[in-house]
Design a protein around this motif. Structure first.
Motif, PDB file in Angstrom:
ATOM      1  N   PRO A  60      15.299   2.197  -5.704  1.00 52.63           N
ATOM      2  CA  PRO A  60      14.767   3.272  -4.852  1.00 52.63           C
ATOM      3  C   PRO A  60      13.263   3.465  -5.022  1.00 52.63           C
ATOM      4  CG  PRO A  60      15.940   4.196  -6.719  1.00 52.63           C
ATOM      5  CD  PRO A  60      16.201   2.721  -6.747  1.00 52.63           C
ATOM      6  N   ALA A  61      12.740   3.282  -6.254  1.00 54.23           N
ATOM      7  CA  ALA A  61      11.304   3.483  -6.479  1.00 54.23           C
ATOM      8  C   ALA A  61      10.482   2.469  -5.697  1.00 54.23           C
ATOM      9  CB  ALA A  61      10.990   3.378  -7.975  1.00 54.23           C
ATOM     10  N   PHE A  62      10.939   1.230  -5.661  1.00 53.75           N
ATOM     11  CA  PHE A  62      10.184   0.170  -4.990  1.00 53.75           C
ATOM     12  C   PHE A  62      10.237   0.324  -3.472  1.00 53.75           C
ATOM     13  CE2 PHE A  62       9.738  -3.999  -3.043  1.00 53.75           C
ATOM     14  CZ  PHE A  62       8.585  -4.471  -3.649  1.00 53.75           C
ATOM     15  N   PHE A  63      11.417   0.502  -2.935  1.00 50.68           N
ATOM     16  CA  PHE A  63      11.556   0.516  -1.477  1.00 50.68           C
ATOM     17  C   PHE A  63      11.113   1.835  -0.849  1.00 50.68           C
ATOM     18  CE2 PHE A  63      14.451  -2.924  -2.668  1.00 50.68           C
ATOM     19  CZ  PHE A  63      14.010  -3.916  -1.798  1.00 50.68           C
ATOM     20  N   SER A  68       6.679   7.121   0.544  1.00 48.86           N
ATOM     21  CA  SER A  68       6.237   8.276  -0.241  1.00 48.86           C
ATOM     22  C   SER A  68       4.721   8.393  -0.204  1.00 48.86           C
ATOM     23  CB  SER A  68       6.739   8.162  -1.689  1.00 48.86           C
ATOM     24  OG  SER A  68       6.203   7.015  -2.318  1.00 48.86           O
ATOM     25  N   GLY A  69       4.010   7.260  -0.228  1.00 49.28           N
ATOM     26  CA  GLY A  69       2.552   7.301  -0.135  1.00 49.28           C
ATOM     27  C   GLY A  69       2.096   7.903   1.176  1.00 49.28           C
ATOM     28  N   HIS A  70       2.758   7.528   2.267  1.00 51.86           N
ATOM     29  CA  HIS A  70       2.449   8.094   3.578  1.00 51.86           C
ATOM     30  C   HIS A  70       2.688   9.604   3.583  1.00 51.86           C
ATOM     31  CE1 HIS A  70       2.572   8.799   7.920  1.00 51.86           C
ATOM     32  NE2 HIS A  70       3.769   9.336   7.748  1.00 51.86           N
ATOM     33  N   ILE A  71       3.811  10.033   3.013  1.00 55.57           N
ATOM     34  CA  ILE A  71       4.148  11.458   2.981  1.00 55.57           C
ATOM     35  C   ILE A  71       3.133  12.232   2.150  1.00 55.57           C
ATOM     36  CG2 ILE A  71       5.868  13.131   2.173  1.00 55.57           C
ATOM     37  CD1 ILE A  71       8.009  11.002   2.872  1.00 55.57           C
ATOM     38  N   SER A 128       8.978   7.553  -7.076  1.00 58.38           N
ATOM     39  CA  SER A 128       8.110   6.980  -6.049  1.00 58.38           C
ATOM     40  C   SER A 128       7.111   8.006  -5.532  1.00 58.38           C
ATOM     41  CB  SER A 128       8.956   6.433  -4.890  1.00 58.38           C
ATOM     42  OG  SER A 128       9.562   7.472  -4.150  1.00 58.38           O
ATOM     43  N   PHE A 129       7.403   9.301  -5.694  1.00 58.58           N
ATOM     44  CA  PHE A 129       6.497  10.359  -5.268  1.00 58.58           C
ATOM     45  C   PHE A 129       5.545  10.791  -6.380  1.00 58.58           C
ATOM     46  CE2 PHE A 129       9.796  10.742  -2.083  1.00 58.58           C
ATOM     47  CZ  PHE A 129       9.107  11.096  -0.936  1.00 58.58           C
ATOM     48  N   PHE A 130       6.011  10.760  -7.624  1.00 59.85           N
ATOM     49  CA  PHE A 130       5.202  11.293  -8.718  1.00 59.85           C
ATOM     50  C   PHE A 130       3.852  10.593  -8.844  1.00 59.85           C
ATOM     51  CE2 PHE A 130       9.038  13.336 -10.588  1.00 59.85           C
ATOM     52  CZ  PHE A 130       8.462  14.573 -10.857  1.00 59.85           C
ATOM     53  N   GLY A 131       3.842   9.263  -8.833  1.00 57.80           N
ATOM     54  CA  GLY A 131       2.596   8.528  -8.990  1.00 57.80           C
ATOM     55  C   GLY A 131       1.564   8.872  -7.926  1.00 57.80           C
ATOM     56  N   PRO A 132       1.900   8.743  -6.634  1.00 56.88           N
ATOM     57  CA  PRO A 132       0.938   9.061  -5.580  1.00 56.88           C
ATOM     58  C   PRO A 132       0.464  10.513  -5.584  1.00 56.88           C
ATOM     59  CG  PRO A 132       2.709   7.719  -4.701  1.00 56.88           C
ATOM     60  CD  PRO A 132       3.110   8.091  -6.093  1.00 56.88           C
ATOM     61  N   VAL A 133       1.370  11.452  -5.819  1.00 57.95           N
ATOM     62  CA  VAL A 133       0.955  12.860  -5.738  1.00 57.95           C
ATOM     63  C   VAL A 133       0.069  13.235  -6.926  1.00 57.95           C
ATOM     64  CG1 VAL A 133       2.922  13.929  -6.955  1.00 57.95           C
ATOM     65  CG2 VAL A 133       1.757  15.176  -5.137  1.00 57.95           C
ATOM     66  N   VAL A 356       1.265   1.757  -3.416  1.00 54.03           N
ATOM     67  CA  VAL A 356       1.245   0.309  -3.595  1.00 54.03           C
ATOM     68  C   VAL A 356       1.124  -0.027  -5.081  1.00 54.03           C
ATOM     69  CG1 VAL A 356       0.016  -1.838  -3.069  1.00 54.03           C
ATOM     70  CG2 VAL A 356       0.267  -0.080  -1.308  1.00 54.03           C
ATOM     71  N   ASN A 357       0.316   0.775  -5.792  1.00 54.69           N
ATOM     72  CA  ASN A 357       0.217   0.607  -7.241  1.00 54.69           C
ATOM     73  C   ASN A 357       1.578   0.800  -7.891  1.00 54.69           C
ATOM     74  OD1 ASN A 357      -1.006   0.559  -9.936  1.00 54.69           O
ATOM     75  ND2 ASN A 357      -0.716   2.768  -9.921  1.00 54.69           N
ATOM     76  N   SER A 358       2.329   1.783  -7.409  1.00 53.31           N
ATOM     77  CA  SER A 358       3.674   2.020  -7.949  1.00 53.31           C
ATOM     78  C   SER A 358       4.586   0.829  -7.692  1.00 53.31           C
ATOM     79  CB  SER A 358       4.286   3.279  -7.326  1.00 53.31           C
ATOM     80  OG  SER A 358       3.538   4.428  -7.655  1.00 53.31           O
ATOM     81  N   MET A 359       4.452   0.224  -6.519  1.00 52.27           N
ATOM     82  CA  MET A 359       5.267  -0.947  -6.198  1.00 52.27           C
ATOM     83  C   MET A 359       4.913  -2.119  -7.105  1.00 52.27           C
ATOM     84  SD  MET A 359       5.178  -0.800  -2.033  1.00 52.27           S
ATOM     85  CE  MET A 359       6.209  -2.269  -1.833  1.00 52.27           C
ATOM     86  N   PHE A 360       3.615  -2.293  -7.364  1.00 54.91           N
ATOM     87  CA  PHE A 360       3.172  -3.406  -8.199  1.00 54.91           C
ATOM     88  C   PHE A 360       3.483  -3.169  -9.675  1.00 54.91           C
ATOM     89  CE2 PHE A 360       0.981  -4.903  -4.550  1.00 54.91           C
ATOM     90  CZ  PHE A 360       0.562  -6.196  -4.809  1.00 54.91           C
ATOM     91  N   VAL A 361       3.002  -2.033 -10.199  1.00 59.21           N
ATOM     92  CA  VAL A 361       3.023  -1.806 -11.640  1.00 59.21           C
ATOM     93  C   VAL A 361       4.158  -0.883 -12.065  1.00 59.21           C
ATOM     94  CG1 VAL A 361       1.687  -0.997 -13.615  1.00 59.21           C
ATOM     95  CG2 VAL A 361       0.539  -2.158 -11.724  1.00 59.21           C
TER      96      VAL A 361
END
Length: 422
Positions: A60-63, A68-71, A128-133, A356-361
Protein backbone atom coordinates in the motif's frame (compact mmCIF):
# COMPACT_ATOMS: atom_id res chain seq x y z
CA UNK A 1 31.34 33.54 4.05
CA UNK A 2 28.93 34.04 6.93
CA UNK A 3 29.35 31.69 9.89
CA UNK A 4 26.82 28.87 9.96
CA UNK A 5 24.38 28.94 12.88
CA UNK A 6 23.90 25.29 13.91
CA UNK A 7 20.80 26.21 15.97
CA UNK A 8 19.06 28.44 13.43
CA UNK A 9 15.97 26.25 13.03
CA UNK A 10 15.71 25.65 16.79
CA UNK A 11 15.10 29.36 17.34
CA UNK A 12 11.63 28.95 15.81
CA UNK A 13 9.00 27.95 18.39
CA UNK A 14 6.73 26.01 16.02
CA UNK A 15 9.67 24.02 14.72
CA UNK A 16 10.51 22.93 18.28
CA UNK A 17 6.91 21.78 18.74
CA UNK A 18 7.16 19.92 15.45
CA UNK A 19 10.36 18.18 16.61
CA UNK A 20 8.74 17.16 19.91
CA UNK A 21 5.72 15.83 18.02
CA UNK A 22 7.98 13.84 15.69
CA UNK A 23 10.00 12.53 18.64
CA UNK A 24 6.91 11.03 20.33
CA UNK A 25 5.47 9.70 17.07
CA UNK A 26 8.62 8.02 15.77
CA UNK A 27 9.58 6.75 19.23
CA UNK A 28 6.24 4.95 19.41
CA UNK A 29 6.40 3.82 15.79
CA UNK A 30 9.91 2.42 16.20
CA UNK A 31 9.05 0.62 19.41
CA UNK A 32 5.91 -0.82 17.82
CA UNK A 33 7.93 -2.19 14.90
CA UNK A 34 10.32 -4.00 17.24
CA UNK A 35 7.51 -5.45 19.35
CA UNK A 36 5.48 -6.69 16.37
CA UNK A 37 8.55 -8.28 14.74
CA UNK A 38 9.29 -10.02 18.04
CA UNK A 39 5.70 -11.16 18.57
CA UNK A 40 5.20 -12.50 15.05
CA UNK A 41 8.51 -14.38 14.95
CA UNK A 42 7.84 -15.78 18.44
CA UNK A 43 4.49 -17.11 17.20
CA UNK A 44 5.81 -18.61 13.96
CA UNK A 45 9.61 -19.11 14.20
CA UNK A 46 9.56 -18.63 10.43
CA UNK A 47 11.58 -15.92 8.56
CA UNK A 48 8.83 -15.89 5.95
CA UNK A 49 6.46 -14.33 8.49
CA UNK A 50 8.86 -11.38 8.77
CA UNK A 51 8.91 -11.06 4.98
CA UNK A 52 5.10 -10.92 5.01
CA UNK A 53 5.17 -8.01 7.45
CA UNK A 54 7.39 -6.10 5.03
CA UNK A 55 5.16 -6.99 2.09
CA UNK A 56 2.00 -5.91 3.90
CA UNK A 57 3.45 -2.46 4.52
CA UNK A 58 5.29 -2.09 1.20
CA UNK A 59 2.38 -2.78 -1.15
CA UNK A 60 0.00 0.00 0.00
CA UNK A 61 2.84 2.46 0.75
CA UNK A 62 4.35 2.07 -2.72
CA UNK A 63 1.20 2.13 -4.83
CA UNK A 64 -0.51 4.87 -2.82
CA UNK A 65 2.57 7.15 -2.72
CA UNK A 66 1.94 9.05 -6.01
CA UNK A 67 -1.67 9.77 -5.06
CA UNK A 68 -0.80 10.78 -1.49
CA UNK A 69 1.74 13.29 -2.83
CA UNK A 70 -0.95 14.83 -5.03
CA UNK A 71 -3.37 15.02 -2.08
CA UNK A 72 -0.75 16.59 0.20
CA UNK A 73 0.01 19.32 -2.35
CA UNK A 74 -3.72 20.08 -2.60
CA UNK A 75 -4.55 20.12 1.14
CA UNK A 76 -3.70 22.08 4.27
CA UNK A 77 -0.72 20.31 5.89
CA UNK A 78 -1.29 20.71 9.65
CA UNK A 79 -4.79 19.23 9.66
CA UNK A 80 -3.78 16.46 7.27
CA UNK A 81 -0.95 15.44 9.64
CA UNK A 82 -3.43 15.39 12.55
CA UNK A 83 -5.76 13.07 10.61
CA UNK A 84 -2.87 10.72 9.80
CA UNK A 85 -1.74 10.54 13.42
CA UNK A 86 -5.29 9.95 14.64
CA UNK A 87 -5.66 7.03 12.22
CA UNK A 88 -2.28 5.64 13.29
CA UNK A 89 -3.43 5.70 16.91
CA UNK A 90 -6.23 3.30 15.94
CA UNK A 91 -3.63 0.89 14.53
CA UNK A 92 -1.63 1.08 17.75
CA UNK A 93 -4.77 0.42 19.79
CA UNK A 94 -5.66 -2.56 17.59
CA UNK A 95 -2.20 -4.12 17.91
CA UNK A 96 -2.35 -3.69 21.67
CA UNK A 97 -5.70 -5.49 21.84
CA UNK A 98 -4.40 -8.33 19.63
CA UNK A 99 -1.65 -9.12 22.14
CA UNK A 100 -3.78 -9.15 25.29
CA UNK A 101 -4.34 -12.44 27.14
CA UNK A 102 -8.05 -12.37 26.31
CA UNK A 103 -7.31 -12.48 22.57
CA UNK A 104 -4.30 -14.82 22.81
CA UNK A 105 -6.31 -17.42 24.73
CA UNK A 106 -9.47 -17.27 22.63
CA UNK A 107 -8.25 -16.65 19.07
CA UNK A 108 -6.27 -19.02 16.89
CA UNK A 109 -2.66 -18.16 16.05
CA UNK A 110 -3.48 -17.76 12.35
CA UNK A 111 -6.36 -15.40 13.06
CA UNK A 112 -4.12 -13.25 15.25
CA UNK A 113 -1.42 -13.19 12.55
CA UNK A 114 -3.89 -12.26 9.83
CA UNK A 115 -5.23 -9.43 11.99
CA UNK A 116 -1.71 -8.14 12.62
CA UNK A 117 -0.94 -8.25 8.90
CA UNK A 118 -4.16 -6.34 8.18
CA UNK A 119 -3.25 -3.55 10.61
CA UNK A 120 0.28 -3.40 9.19
CA UNK A 121 -1.26 -3.08 5.71
CA UNK A 122 -3.36 -0.13 6.90
CA UNK A 123 -0.20 1.34 8.46
CA UNK A 124 1.53 1.14 5.07
CA UNK A 125 -1.36 3.08 3.54
CA UNK A 126 -0.93 5.80 6.17
CA UNK A 127 2.84 5.86 5.82
CA UNK A 128 2.47 6.96 2.21
CA UNK A 129 1.05 10.23 3.61
CA UNK A 130 3.42 10.79 6.53
CA UNK A 131 6.56 11.40 4.46
CA UNK A 132 5.07 13.98 2.04
CA UNK A 133 3.10 15.88 4.68
CA UNK A 134 6.03 16.12 7.10
CA UNK A 135 8.44 17.15 4.33
CA UNK A 136 6.01 19.82 3.15
CA UNK A 137 5.17 21.07 6.65
CA UNK A 138 8.83 21.67 7.55
CA UNK A 139 9.18 23.97 4.55
CA UNK A 140 6.17 25.99 5.77
CA UNK A 141 7.37 26.27 9.36
CA UNK A 142 10.93 27.52 8.72
CA UNK A 143 12.22 30.15 6.24
CA UNK A 144 13.82 28.85 3.07
CA UNK A 145 17.26 30.16 4.03
CA UNK A 146 17.49 27.64 6.90
CA UNK A 147 15.89 24.64 5.21
CA UNK A 148 19.17 22.65 5.24
CA UNK A 149 19.57 23.23 8.99
CA UNK A 150 15.93 22.29 9.62
CA UNK A 151 16.34 19.13 7.53
CA UNK A 152 19.36 18.13 9.63
CA UNK A 153 17.56 18.68 12.96
CA UNK A 154 14.40 16.95 11.74
CA UNK A 155 16.33 13.92 10.53
CA UNK A 156 18.39 13.87 13.74
CA UNK A 157 15.21 13.92 15.81
CA UNK A 158 13.78 11.09 13.73
CA UNK A 159 16.89 9.01 14.32
CA UNK A 160 17.00 9.89 18.02
CA UNK A 161 13.43 8.69 18.38
CA UNK A 162 14.27 5.57 16.39
CA UNK A 163 17.21 4.67 18.61
CA UNK A 164 15.21 5.22 21.79
CA UNK A 165 12.24 3.31 20.41
CA UNK A 166 14.40 0.40 19.29
CA UNK A 167 16.29 0.31 22.59
CA UNK A 168 13.26 0.61 24.85
CA UNK A 169 11.19 -1.68 22.64
CA UNK A 170 13.53 -4.58 23.33
CA UNK A 171 13.89 -3.82 27.03
CA UNK A 172 10.18 -3.16 27.55
CA UNK A 173 9.33 -6.60 26.13
CA UNK A 174 11.52 -8.07 28.86
CA UNK A 175 10.35 -5.73 31.63
CA UNK A 176 6.61 -5.40 31.10
CA UNK A 177 5.64 -7.78 28.28
CA UNK A 178 4.34 -7.22 24.77
CA UNK A 179 0.79 -5.93 25.58
CA UNK A 180 1.94 -3.27 28.06
CA UNK A 181 4.65 -2.10 25.67
CA UNK A 182 2.08 -1.61 22.92
CA UNK A 183 -0.13 0.27 25.37
CA UNK A 184 2.78 2.69 25.91
CA UNK A 185 3.01 3.10 22.13
CA UNK A 186 -0.67 4.05 21.95
CA UNK A 187 -0.22 6.70 24.66
CA UNK A 188 2.78 8.21 22.84
CA UNK A 189 0.85 8.47 19.58
CA UNK A 190 -2.04 10.21 21.35
CA UNK A 191 0.41 12.76 22.82
CA UNK A 192 1.80 13.39 19.33
CA UNK A 193 -1.76 13.95 18.07
CA UNK A 194 -2.43 16.58 20.73
CA UNK A 195 0.83 18.39 20.00
CA UNK A 196 -0.20 18.78 16.37
CA UNK A 197 -2.73 21.45 17.31
CA UNK A 198 -0.02 23.68 18.82
CA UNK A 199 1.12 24.30 15.24
CA UNK A 200 -0.88 26.86 13.27
CA UNK A 201 -2.63 25.97 10.03
CA UNK A 202 -0.49 26.71 6.99
CA UNK A 203 -1.31 28.23 3.58
CA UNK A 204 -1.61 26.02 0.50
CA UNK A 205 1.13 27.18 -1.89
CA UNK A 206 0.09 25.05 -4.84
CA UNK A 207 -1.48 27.40 -7.40
CA UNK A 208 -3.07 24.52 -9.30
CA UNK A 209 -5.74 23.52 -6.81
CA UNK A 210 -8.11 21.11 -8.50
CA UNK A 211 -5.50 20.07 -11.07
CA UNK A 212 -6.40 16.67 -12.60
CA UNK A 213 -4.70 13.81 -10.77
CA UNK A 214 -3.11 12.46 -13.95
CA UNK A 215 -1.43 15.78 -14.81
CA UNK A 216 -0.34 16.34 -11.21
CA UNK A 217 1.27 12.91 -10.90
CA UNK A 218 2.97 13.27 -14.27
CA UNK A 219 4.49 16.63 -13.31
CA UNK A 220 5.92 15.27 -10.06
CA UNK A 221 7.43 12.15 -11.60
CA UNK A 222 8.89 14.01 -14.59
CA UNK A 223 10.50 16.58 -12.27
CA UNK A 224 12.33 13.87 -10.34
CA UNK A 225 13.43 11.94 -13.41
CA UNK A 226 14.72 15.09 -15.13
CA UNK A 227 16.76 16.13 -12.08
CA UNK A 228 19.82 13.88 -12.19
CA UNK A 229 21.02 14.86 -8.72
CA UNK A 230 17.72 13.93 -7.05
CA UNK A 231 17.23 10.83 -9.19
CA UNK A 232 20.76 9.60 -8.51
CA UNK A 233 20.52 10.15 -4.76
CA UNK A 234 17.15 8.40 -4.52
CA UNK A 235 18.26 5.47 -6.71
CA UNK A 236 21.43 4.97 -4.69
CA UNK A 237 19.64 4.97 -1.36
CA UNK A 238 16.82 2.79 -2.65
CA UNK A 239 19.07 -0.04 -3.79
CA UNK A 240 21.35 0.26 -0.74
CA UNK A 241 18.38 0.03 1.64
CA UNK A 242 16.78 -2.74 -0.41
CA UNK A 243 19.80 -5.04 -0.28
CA UNK A 244 21.80 -3.68 2.65
CA UNK A 245 19.12 -3.37 5.31
CA UNK A 246 19.15 -6.00 8.07
CA UNK A 247 16.62 -4.58 10.52
CA UNK A 248 13.84 -6.95 9.43
CA UNK A 249 15.88 -10.05 10.30
CA UNK A 250 17.73 -8.74 13.37
CA UNK A 251 15.26 -10.70 15.47
CA UNK A 252 16.66 -13.90 13.88
CA UNK A 253 20.21 -12.88 14.81
CA UNK A 254 19.10 -12.00 18.35
CA UNK A 255 17.23 -15.26 18.92
CA UNK A 256 19.10 -17.85 16.83
CA UNK A 257 22.57 -16.59 15.77
CA UNK A 258 23.91 -14.41 18.61
CA UNK A 259 21.42 -15.77 21.18
CA UNK A 260 21.06 -12.49 23.13
CA UNK A 261 17.28 -12.35 23.64
CA UNK A 262 14.97 -9.35 23.52
CA UNK A 263 17.35 -7.03 25.35
CA UNK A 264 20.11 -7.87 22.88
CA UNK A 265 17.65 -7.17 20.07
CA UNK A 266 17.02 -3.73 21.52
CA UNK A 267 20.77 -3.01 21.68
CA UNK A 268 21.33 -4.22 18.10
CA UNK A 269 18.56 -1.98 16.77
CA UNK A 270 19.63 0.94 18.91
CA UNK A 271 23.27 0.76 17.78
CA UNK A 272 22.23 1.49 14.19
CA UNK A 273 20.31 4.62 15.06
CA UNK A 274 22.85 5.73 17.68
CA UNK A 275 25.53 5.85 15.00
CA UNK A 276 23.20 7.91 12.81
CA UNK A 277 22.44 10.35 15.59
CA UNK A 278 26.09 11.13 16.26
CA UNK A 279 26.92 11.85 12.63
CA UNK A 280 23.75 13.90 12.14
CA UNK A 281 24.56 16.19 15.05
CA UNK A 282 28.12 16.54 13.76
CA UNK A 283 26.78 17.71 10.39
CA UNK A 284 25.01 20.63 12.09
CA UNK A 285 28.49 21.99 12.84
CA UNK A 286 30.33 20.61 9.80
CA UNK A 287 28.10 21.14 6.72
CA UNK A 288 28.17 18.57 3.93
CA UNK A 289 27.80 21.14 1.13
CA UNK A 290 31.27 20.72 -0.38
CA UNK A 291 31.81 17.61 -2.56
CA UNK A 292 28.32 16.47 -1.59
CA UNK A 293 28.04 13.73 -4.22
CA UNK A 294 31.36 12.09 -3.35
CA UNK A 295 30.50 12.14 0.36
CA UNK A 296 27.20 10.42 -0.39
CA UNK A 297 28.90 7.67 -2.41
CA UNK A 298 31.59 7.09 0.23
CA UNK A 299 29.09 6.95 3.09
CA UNK A 300 26.96 4.28 1.40
CA UNK A 301 30.07 2.29 0.43
CA UNK A 302 31.06 2.23 4.12
CA UNK A 303 27.50 1.18 4.94
CA UNK A 304 27.85 -1.85 2.63
CA UNK A 305 31.19 -2.86 4.16
CA UNK A 306 29.76 -2.69 7.69
CA UNK A 307 26.84 -4.92 6.67
CA UNK A 308 29.28 -7.55 5.45
CA UNK A 309 31.17 -7.26 8.74
CA UNK A 310 27.97 -7.70 10.73
CA UNK A 311 26.93 -10.75 8.75
CA UNK A 312 30.28 -12.46 9.31
CA UNK A 313 30.48 -11.64 13.03
CA UNK A 314 29.61 -14.19 15.70
CA UNK A 315 30.58 -11.95 18.62
CA UNK A 316 27.79 -9.77 20.00
CA UNK A 317 29.79 -6.60 20.66
CA UNK A 318 31.54 -6.84 17.29
CA UNK A 319 28.10 -7.07 15.72
CA UNK A 320 27.01 -4.00 17.70
CA UNK A 321 30.09 -2.09 16.44
CA UNK A 322 29.39 -3.03 12.82
CA UNK A 323 25.79 -1.87 13.13
CA UNK A 324 26.95 1.36 14.77
CA UNK A 325 29.24 2.06 11.80
CA UNK A 326 26.42 1.27 9.39
CA UNK A 327 24.18 3.72 11.22
CA UNK A 328 26.84 6.44 11.16
CA UNK A 329 27.29 6.03 7.40
CA UNK A 330 23.54 5.91 6.85
CA UNK A 331 23.08 9.07 8.91
CA UNK A 332 25.39 11.02 6.60
CA UNK A 333 23.59 9.74 3.50
CA UNK A 334 20.18 10.65 4.97
CA UNK A 335 21.23 14.22 5.77
CA UNK A 336 22.70 14.62 2.28
CA UNK A 337 19.58 13.24 0.59
CA UNK A 338 17.22 15.42 2.61
CA UNK A 339 19.36 18.50 1.94
CA UNK A 340 19.34 17.81 -1.80
CA UNK A 341 15.55 17.40 -1.76
CA UNK A 342 14.94 20.56 0.29
CA UNK A 343 17.18 22.72 -1.90
CA UNK A 344 16.20 21.34 -5.29
CA UNK A 345 12.40 21.02 -4.86
CA UNK A 346 9.95 23.88 -5.62
CA UNK A 347 7.50 24.62 -2.78
CA UNK A 348 4.42 23.75 -4.82
CA UNK A 349 5.77 20.27 -5.64
CA UNK A 350 7.09 19.17 -2.24
CA UNK A 351 4.31 16.67 -1.60
CA UNK A 352 4.71 14.94 -4.97
CA UNK A 353 8.51 14.90 -4.88
CA UNK A 354 8.46 13.55 -1.32
CA UNK A 355 6.01 10.85 -2.42
CA UNK A 356 8.43 9.78 -5.15
CA UNK A 357 11.12 9.74 -2.46
CA UNK A 358 8.84 7.47 -0.43
CA UNK A 359 8.47 5.14 -3.40
CA UNK A 360 12.24 5.01 -3.92
CA UNK A 361 13.59 4.99 -0.38
CA UNK A 362 10.76 4.70 2.14
CA UNK A 363 9.05 1.75 0.48
CA UNK A 364 12.40 0.06 -0.10
CA UNK A 365 12.57 -0.45 3.67
CA UNK A 366 9.50 -2.68 3.49
CA UNK A 367 10.55 -4.28 0.21
CA UNK A 368 13.96 -4.78 1.80
CA UNK A 369 12.23 -6.58 4.65
CA UNK A 370 10.68 -8.90 2.09
CA UNK A 371 14.06 -9.44 0.39
CA UNK A 372 15.79 -10.04 3.73
CA UNK A 373 13.14 -12.48 4.92
CA UNK A 374 13.13 -14.46 1.65
CA UNK A 375 16.94 -14.46 1.45
CA UNK A 376 17.19 -15.62 5.07
CA UNK A 377 14.71 -18.40 4.31
CA UNK A 378 16.60 -19.56 1.20
CA UNK A 379 20.26 -19.12 2.21
CA UNK A 380 20.26 -18.47 5.95
CA UNK A 381 20.50 -15.13 7.78
CA UNK A 382 24.31 -14.81 7.66
CA UNK A 383 24.60 -15.39 3.91
CA UNK A 384 21.61 -13.09 3.32
CA UNK A 385 23.27 -10.15 5.09
CA UNK A 386 26.63 -10.69 3.38
CA UNK A 387 24.92 -10.91 -0.01
CA UNK A 388 23.08 -7.65 0.69
CA UNK A 389 26.31 -5.88 1.63
CA UNK A 390 28.03 -7.02 -1.55
CA UNK A 391 25.10 -5.82 -3.68
CA UNK A 392 25.32 -2.43 -1.96
CA UNK A 393 29.01 -2.08 -2.86
CA UNK A 394 28.32 -3.01 -6.48
CA UNK A 395 25.52 -0.43 -6.62
CA UNK A 396 27.71 2.39 -5.30
CA UNK A 397 30.44 1.65 -7.84
CA UNK A 398 27.97 1.43 -10.72
CA UNK A 399 26.13 4.67 -9.92
CA UNK A 400 29.39 6.48 -9.23
CA UNK A 401 30.54 5.62 -12.74
CA UNK A 402 27.24 6.06 -14.59
CA UNK A 403 25.99 9.28 -12.93
CA UNK A 404 28.66 12.02 -13.07
CA UNK A 405 26.10 14.69 -12.13
CA UNK A 406 25.59 13.06 -8.74
CA UNK A 407 29.26 12.14 -8.34
CA UNK A 408 30.41 15.73 -8.90
CA UNK A 409 27.50 17.38 -7.05
CA UNK A 410 28.48 20.33 -4.82
CA UNK A 411 25.80 22.23 -2.90
CA UNK A 412 27.96 25.12 -1.68
CA UNK A 413 26.50 27.61 -4.17
CA UNK A 414 22.90 26.50 -3.48
CA UNK A 415 23.27 26.93 0.27
CA UNK A 416 25.00 30.32 -0.02
CA UNK A 417 22.26 31.52 -2.36
CA UNK A 418 19.55 30.55 0.11
CA UNK A 419 21.39 32.28 2.96
CA UNK A 420 20.87 35.57 1.16
CA UNK A 421 17.07 35.13 1.21
CA UNK A 422 14.92 36.94 3.77
Amino acid sequence: MAKTDPYAALRIKEFNIFLLLRLFLVFGWSMQFIVIEWQVYSLTKDPWSLALIGACEFIPAFFMAPFSGHIVDQKEKRNLLAVCIAAFSLISLGLFLLTTNMVITTWSTNYILYSIYALVFFGGFLRSFFGPVIFSLIALIVPKNIHPNAATWSTSTWKTAAVLGALFGGFFISWMGVPNTLCVVFILVVIAFLLTFLIKRKPILNKKIGEPVKESLKAGILFVFHNKAILGALSLDMIAVLFGGTVAILVIFAQDVLKVGSQGLGILNASISFGSIITMFVTTYIPISKNTGKKLLVSIFIFGLSMIGFGLSSVFWVSVLMLFISGAADGISMVIRQTILQLKTPDEMRGRVSSVNSMFVGSSNELGAVESGVAAKLMGPVAAVVFGGIMTLITVIAIGIKNPVLRDLDLTADIEENKTLL
